[in-house]
Scaffold this active site. Sequence first.
Site, PDB file in Angstrom:
ATOM      1  N   ASP A  39       1.915   2.992   5.888  1.00  0.00           N
ATOM      2  CA  ASP A  39       2.396   1.366   5.513  1.00  0.00           C
ATOM      3  C   ASP A  39       1.978   0.602   6.833  1.00  0.00           C
ATOM      4  OD1 ASP A  39       3.664   2.036   2.939  1.00  0.00           O
ATOM      5  OD2 ASP A  39       5.352   2.515   3.959  1.00  0.00           O
ATOM      6  N   ASP A  99       5.713  -5.706   8.734  1.00  0.00           N
ATOM      7  CA  ASP A  99       4.650  -6.492   8.437  1.00  0.00           C
ATOM      8  C   ASP A  99       4.633  -7.528   9.445  1.00  0.00           C
ATOM      9  OD1 ASP A  99       2.432  -7.895   6.766  1.00  0.00           O
ATOM     10  OD2 ASP A  99       3.977  -9.643   7.073  1.00  0.00           O
ATOM     11  N   ASN A 152      13.210  -5.224  -6.121  1.00  0.00           N
ATOM     12  CA  ASN A 152      13.293  -4.655  -4.847  1.00  0.00           C
ATOM     13  C   ASN A 152      12.991  -5.264  -3.387  1.00  0.00           C
ATOM     14  OD1 ASN A 152      14.347  -2.477  -3.345  1.00  0.00           O
ATOM     15  ND2 ASN A 152      12.802  -0.793  -3.872  1.00  0.00           N
ATOM     16  N   ASP A 155       8.926  -3.955   1.288  1.00  0.00           N
ATOM     17  CA  ASP A 155       7.764  -4.130   1.526  1.00  0.00           C
ATOM     18  C   ASP A 155       7.303  -5.530   1.626  1.00  0.00           C
ATOM     19  OD1 ASP A 155       7.294  -1.328   0.994  1.00  0.00           O
ATOM     20  OD2 ASP A 155       6.039  -1.720  -0.853  1.00  0.00           O
ATOM     21  N   SER A 172       8.817  -3.912  -5.076  1.00  0.00           N
ATOM     22  CA  SER A 172       8.384  -2.518  -5.481  1.00  0.00           C
ATOM     23  C   SER A 172       9.182  -2.234  -6.731  1.00  0.00           C
ATOM     24  CB  SER A 172       8.709  -1.496  -4.332  1.00  0.00           C
ATOM     25  OG  SER A 172       8.578  -0.186  -4.802  1.00  0.00           O
ATOM     26  N   PHE A 173       8.220  -1.591  -7.834  1.00  0.00           N
ATOM     27  CA  PHE A 173       9.045  -0.985  -9.065  1.00  0.00           C
ATOM     28  C   PHE A 173       9.718  -2.038  -9.728  1.00  0.00           C
ATOM     29  CE2 PHE A 173       6.960   2.346  -7.254  1.00  0.00           C
ATOM     30  CZ  PHE A 173       6.496   3.231  -8.459  1.00  0.00           C
ATOM     31  N   GLU A 204       3.684  -2.094  -5.816  1.00  0.00           N
ATOM     32  CA  GLU A 204       4.239  -2.389  -4.430  1.00  0.00           C
ATOM     33  C   GLU A 204       3.431  -2.635  -3.315  1.00  0.00           C
ATOM     34  OE1 GLU A 204       6.646   1.069  -3.988  1.00  0.00           O
ATOM     35  OE2 GLU A 204       4.768   2.288  -3.655  1.00  0.00           O
ATOM     36  N   ASP A 276      -2.834  -3.639   4.627  1.00  0.00           N
ATOM     37  CA  ASP A 276      -2.656  -4.934   5.119  1.00  0.00           C
ATOM     38  C   ASP A 276      -3.976  -5.496   5.376  1.00  0.00           C
ATOM     39  OD1 ASP A 276      -1.051  -6.608   6.876  1.00  0.00           O
ATOM     40  OD2 ASP A 276      -1.891  -5.771   8.727  1.00  0.00           O
TER      41      ASP A 276
END
Length: 313
Positions: A39, A99, A152, A155, A172-173, A204, A276
């Site tokens: 990530d 991030d 959620n 991220d 996510s999900f 996600e 990204d």
Amino acid sequence: MTFSRLGVSLALASSLAVLTPFSAQAEFWELTGERGSHDPSLINEGSTWYEFHTGQGIQVKRSDNGTRWYTVPQIFLNPPSWWSGYVPNQTRNDVWAPDVHLYNGRVWLYYSISSFGSNTSAIGLVSATSVGAGSWRDDGLVIRTTSANNYNAIDPNLVVDASGNPWLAFGSFWSGIKLTRLDKNTMKPTGSLYSIASRANGIEGPSITYRNGYYYLFASIDACCRGVDSTYKIVYGRSTSITGPYLDKNGVNMMNGGGTVLDAGNTVWKGPGGQDIYNNNVIARHAYDATDNGAPTLLINDLRWDSSGWPQY
């Protein structure tokens, strides 16, 4: 709480223009050095690049030319005390999907903590005058979720709209990817929560970028974190409004499972994702190296755009 400092002092670049390294003029950047990553998120300061990724205390890598990477001290030496109030099982200093972005003269670094497989999660924020200067300030909680939520808080992705307003995409999900506007001073949510992408088998890792009248949403789908058995893929759609609807190349709404595949991997690089987008012309992501027992590895490409305004390698 204890922070580490990057052992370097650099002035923040006066321009946001990306200077692609001389040795990385080709579309696929030939990286060397310490490439382990999951990530990834990139930022450039002058001639120096930094990469932040999932791991203990937010892992950080540096490159002085964009191609040779080495590890520098992590952000959190110990978990901040407030984490356990939102994610009680988070005691291992394990931080997901950071991030990083420059906005209004300050570097903002969002990150997530979570119990695996659960939406008992939280997004936090640290900031600094520059990455090179270090001295990260803990800006605390941004947003949290519990089992009572159908989304959620992981991220995170900071995106600035065409009018200069900051927004945060995350999710996510469950019911998928969300978007909320941020206060320019606190850099925390204000106003409504929008749903911008959903998929039955999960979606996600949002990364949104604005280019020539369109907002482009990049995301990851399918199975992550299984080494060479990962089926992760990078997909995208676009919208004339930051809040959607985001449509893929076939006109399918990403709220209805749409998403055009940008990268599904190959025989060497399995399960690419966690992408990204930097400055509209660079894409970083991880993939699992089939020649190295499925090790998660940093990959960087020049990001190109076709004549119709769609992204491509």
